[in-house]
Design an enzyme around this catalytic site. Structure first.
Site, PDB file in Angstrom:
ATOM      1  CE1 TYR A   1      33.739  44.905  40.924  1.00 46.19           C
ATOM      2  CE2 TYR A   1      36.017  44.173  40.981  1.00 46.19           C
ATOM      3  CZ  TYR A   1      34.666  43.903  41.056  1.00 46.19           C
ATOM      4  OH  TYR A   1      34.247  42.611  41.268  1.00 46.19           O
TER       5      TYR A   1
ATOM      6  N   PRO B   1      33.408  35.161  49.579  1.00 44.75           N
ATOM      7  CG  PRO B   1      35.744  35.156  49.686  1.00 44.75           C
ATOM      8  CD  PRO B   1      34.584  35.918  49.101  1.00 44.75           C
TER       9      PRO B   1
END
Length: 280
Positions: A56, A203
């Protein structure tokens, strides 16, 4: 009543709902100030586990978290991932599990996060071009040296998890999984049986109109949002599951955290279970 905490590796107790930092902008103000505000609000809301990675921003996300939160409050843990590197020749990112690379990225993470030990360090992906024993052996050595406390894996099959456990103690697995995407159901079952934390990334995912309509219907009945229903389903699915939803907005963060208070009836769970096939 669902459990509210899980002990990763048997001794690192965290809340069942974590925060994924991947979406946080790491550039200059005002975006950076907004990112700092979001992650600080996450901690205020009781988040005790934050997920980041070398990938990231090449460590920029790790630096942002340290800027926002260091010195870290008691009970807060930041897990990072290593094993993806940028090519010096092409500038492109790719899997790189060579021991020297893993060691260098762990040392960089320690510096960026301003810690002496990373309590949970995850292998971002298994590098098919490097022997698995070399990758896991490097992490095992780093643990023996005290630089990392526990070792996790990401995007592994049940077979790969079993093979890895022949070499190391696996504390966590981070795989893609949600109410509409159950590809890694066997991995979750293996984790639950072994007491291994299962951290689903992505999720919450958009699905086909029919499946989304079913989630929308449950949300309407409960007076909550479809996102909250998706996260609540994960929390009810298994006590080993620790969802890591990410966002760059405080209102979405607060919506996500509130999902921990959403109770699903047996009927709601059965209806949601059928969207991906009944869980084993």
């Amino acid at each position: 009543m669902i459990s509210t905490t899980f002990s990763i590796g048997g001794d690192l107790t965290v809340g069942r709902l974590a925060f994924g930092a991947m979406r946080l902008p790491t550039g200059p103000a005002p975006d950076r100030a907004d990112s700092v505000a979001v992650v600080r609000r996450a901690v205020e809301l009781g988040i005790t586990l934050i997920d980041t990675a070398h990938l990231y921003g090449g460590g920029a996300n790790e630096e942002l978290l340290a800027e926002a939160l260091h010195p870290y409050p008691d009970g807060l843990h930041i897990t990072t991932k290593v094993g993806v590197a940028r090519s010096a020749d092409t500038g492109e990112w790719g899997l790189d599990g060579r021991p020297a690379v893993l060691r260098a990225q762990v040392d960089q993470a320690l510096r960026r996060l301003r810690v002496e030990r990373i309590e949970l360090l995850q292998l971002h992906r298994i590098d098919p071009d490097t022997p698995l024993t070399d990758q896991l052996g490097a992490l095992r050595e780093l643990r023996a040296e005290g630089k990392i406390g526990r070792i996790g894996l990401s995007e592994v099959t049940a077979g790969e998890l079993a093979r890895a456990r022949e070499t190391i103690d696996v504390a966590s697995v981070q795989n893609r999984y949600n109410v509409l995407d159950r590809e890694h159901e066997p991995v979750l079952a293996a984790c639950e049986a072994a007491g291994i934390a299962f951290l689903p990334w992505r999720p919450v995912a958009a699905g086909e109109s029919g499946a989304s309509a079913d989630i929308d219907a449950v949300a309407a009945e409960l007076g909550v949002t479809p996102t909250q229903v998706s996260l609540a389903w994960l929390l009810h699915r298994s006590p080993a599951v620790i969802p890591i939803p990410g966002t760059a907005r405080i209102d979405h963060l607060e919506e996500n955290v509130a999902a921990a208070r959403v109770g699903l009836s047996d009927d709601h769970r059965k209806r949601l279970d059928r969207l991906g096939g009944s869980p084993a």
